[in-house]
Scaffold this active site. Structure first.
Site, PDB file in Angstrom:
ATOM      1  N   MET A  30       8.713  44.162  24.246  1.00  0.00           N
ATOM      2  CA  MET A  30       9.881  44.369  23.376  1.00  0.00           C
ATOM      3  C   MET A  30       9.505  43.991  21.938  1.00  0.00           C
ATOM      4  O   MET A  30      10.396  43.783  21.103  1.00  0.00           O
ATOM      5  CB  MET A  30      11.069  43.544  23.864  1.00  0.00           C
ATOM      6  CG  MET A  30      11.523  43.970  25.269  1.00  0.00           C
ATOM      7  SD  MET A  30      13.260  43.649  25.616  1.00  0.00           S
ATOM      8  CE  MET A  30      13.329  41.886  25.405  1.00  0.00           C
ATOM      9  N   ASN A  32       7.764  41.813  18.620  1.00  0.00           N
ATOM     10  CA  ASN A  32       7.646  40.439  18.114  1.00  0.00           C
ATOM     11  C   ASN A  32       6.496  39.752  18.860  1.00  0.00           C
ATOM     12  O   ASN A  32       6.655  38.710  19.489  1.00  0.00           O
ATOM     13  CB  ASN A  32       8.969  39.660  18.278  1.00  0.00           C
ATOM     14  CG  ASN A  32       8.967  38.394  17.441  1.00  0.00           C
ATOM     15  OD1 ASN A  32       9.224  37.314  17.924  1.00  0.00           O
ATOM     16  ND2 ASN A  32       8.624  38.510  16.169  1.00  0.00           N
ATOM     17  N   HIS A  34       3.213  38.021  20.353  1.00  0.00           N
ATOM     18  CA  HIS A  34       2.524  36.736  20.206  1.00  0.00           C
ATOM     19  C   HIS A  34       1.239  36.783  21.035  1.00  0.00           C
ATOM     20  O   HIS A  34       0.920  37.810  21.654  1.00  0.00           O
ATOM     21  CB  HIS A  34       3.437  35.581  20.613  1.00  0.00           C
ATOM     22  CG  HIS A  34       4.073  35.764  21.964  1.00  0.00           C
ATOM     23  ND1 HIS A  34       3.354  35.714  23.133  1.00  0.00           N
ATOM     24  CD2 HIS A  34       5.354  36.031  22.325  1.00  0.00           C
ATOM     25  CE1 HIS A  34       4.162  35.903  24.159  1.00  0.00           C
ATOM     26  NE2 HIS A  34       5.376  36.118  23.691  1.00  0.00           N
ATOM     27  N   HIS A  37       1.178  38.383  24.505  1.00  0.00           N
ATOM     28  CA  HIS A  37       1.093  39.853  24.546  1.00  0.00           C
ATOM     29  C   HIS A  37      -0.330  40.312  24.240  1.00  0.00           C
ATOM     30  O   HIS A  37      -0.850  41.233  24.867  1.00  0.00           O
ATOM     31  CB  HIS A  37       2.024  40.475  23.493  1.00  0.00           C
ATOM     32  CG  HIS A  37       3.476  40.211  23.685  1.00  0.00           C
ATOM     33  ND1 HIS A  37       4.216  39.440  22.821  1.00  0.00           N
ATOM     34  CD2 HIS A  37       4.340  40.625  24.646  1.00  0.00           C
ATOM     35  CE1 HIS A  37       5.479  39.403  23.224  1.00  0.00           C
ATOM     36  NE2 HIS A  37       5.579  40.093  24.333  1.00  0.00           N
ATOM     37  N   GLY A 149       3.211  39.394  31.688  1.00  0.00           N
ATOM     38  CA  GLY A 149       2.958  37.955  31.649  1.00  0.00           C
ATOM     39  C   GLY A 149       3.637  37.241  32.812  1.00  0.00           C
ATOM     40  O   GLY A 149       4.729  37.629  33.238  1.00  0.00           O
ATOM     41  N   ASP A 152       7.386  35.365  32.810  1.00  0.00           N
ATOM     42  CA  ASP A 152       8.557  35.989  33.430  1.00  0.00           C
ATOM     43  C   ASP A 152       8.217  36.244  34.900  1.00  0.00           C
ATOM     44  O   ASP A 152       8.054  37.388  35.335  1.00  0.00           O
ATOM     45  CB  ASP A 152       8.900  37.283  32.698  1.00  0.00           C
ATOM     46  CG  ASP A 152       9.280  37.016  31.257  1.00  0.00           C
ATOM     47  OD1 ASP A 152      10.386  36.546  31.002  1.00  0.00           O
ATOM     48  OD2 ASP A 152       8.421  37.241  30.373  1.00  0.00           O
TER      49      ASP A 152
END
Ligand code: PAF
Length: 283
Positions: A30, A32, A34, A37, A149, A152
């Site tokens: 989604m 943004n 970091h 990701h 990841g 989650d």
């Protein structure tokens, strides 16, 4: 890196690669972005000839009153980061490109059972939104492998179950959570934390570690470990949502014979809803 906004353009690129016998990896996000990701993209790079990353803030997985409108959108920065780790294609569809029809009548993908627990109980409809968008992205990008990841953890389980139930020919890979030096799990929502909250935030992971120690020492009174953890988090300034020690395989309540466990936690800290988990194998 090429950036495309339409499904037609995405399919066109992927079809060319597939025709040339190339293996395709997908990293759905989604945005943004970091380090967590970027780790997924690096791993994808090592597994496939072509790496597709999607950035789409998916309205279907946000409930009423949640942060869909304010979710950080940082496309220029994200693009630079994706170029630096060797992304081939960035897919940035608009909401209307993804969903042609109103949400209420959109066909949806549901993974019952798993989706109703923990984050699903606190965020009704969340995992239907996740499963639906991930299924659509899989159909659009037709990857051989897709990476997510482990932060989650429940989401990863829902996606694995969906892939199995719908017989999708896609390998799902989960990668370990990337943490700040003080243990806080990297998350796009950490940006919501004030300085004071940021200094409290690592206590969530510390609590998970404390529970691991207790389990390793043979304390297997699960309900009391969970209650103590909730109370401790509350005393540290969190508003805990859930704290659960479960069997890693299916999130069922563990018995003393179960050796492979996961501890899942979610807690609010101001505006931020932090989630984290830790996996543990007992001797
Ligand atoms: O984990 C996320 O960022 C999202 O839930 C995902 C998997 C990209 C689906 O929108």
């Amino acid at each position: 890196m090429i950036t495309v906004e339409t499904v037609t353009d995405l399919r066109h690129s992927v079809a060319g690669w597939r025709a040339a016998g190339q293996r395709v990896a997908l990293v759905p996000t989604m945005g943004n972005l970091h380090e967590g990701h970027l780790d997924l993209v690096r791993k994808a790079r090592s597994l496939a000839d072509r790496v597709v990353v999607s950035i789409f803030v998916n309205p279907l997985q946000f409930g009423e009153g949640e942060d869909f409108a304010s979710y950080p959108r940082t496309l220029i920065d994200d693009s630079d980061k994706l170029i630096s780790v060797g992304t081939d294609l960035l897919f940035t569809p608009t909401v209307t490109e993804m969903y042609h029809r109103p949400q209420a009548i959109q066909t949806k993908v549901e993974v019952p059972g798993l989706s109703d627990l923990f984050c699903g109980a606190s965020r009704p409809g969340h995992f239907v939104g996740v499963a639906t968008v991930v299924c659509k992205l899989f159909n659009m990008a037709q990857p051989d492998v897709a990476l997510f990841g482990e932060k989650d953890y429940q989401q990863l389980m829902v996606i694995r179950q969906m892939v199995q139930d719908l017989s999708l020919p896609i390998e799902i890979l989960g990668l370990p959570t990337v943490r700040e030096v003080d243990g806080l799990a990297r998350s796009s929502r950490n940006g919501y934390l004030t300085d004071a909250e940021r200094s409290i935030a690592p206590a969530l992971y510390q609590q998970l570690q404390r529970s691991v120690e207790a389990l390793r020492k043979g304390n297997f009174v699960i309900a009391s470990l969970e209650q103590q953890a909730m109370a401790r988090l509350e005393s540290e300034g969190f508003t805990p949502d859930y704290y659960a020690i479960r069997r890693a395989e299916d999130l069922a309540e563990p018995t003393a014979d179960d050796k492979s466990l996961v501890i899942l936690a979610a807690a609010y800290l101001g505006k931020a809803r932090l989630i984290d988990n830790i996996q543990i194998t007992l001797e």
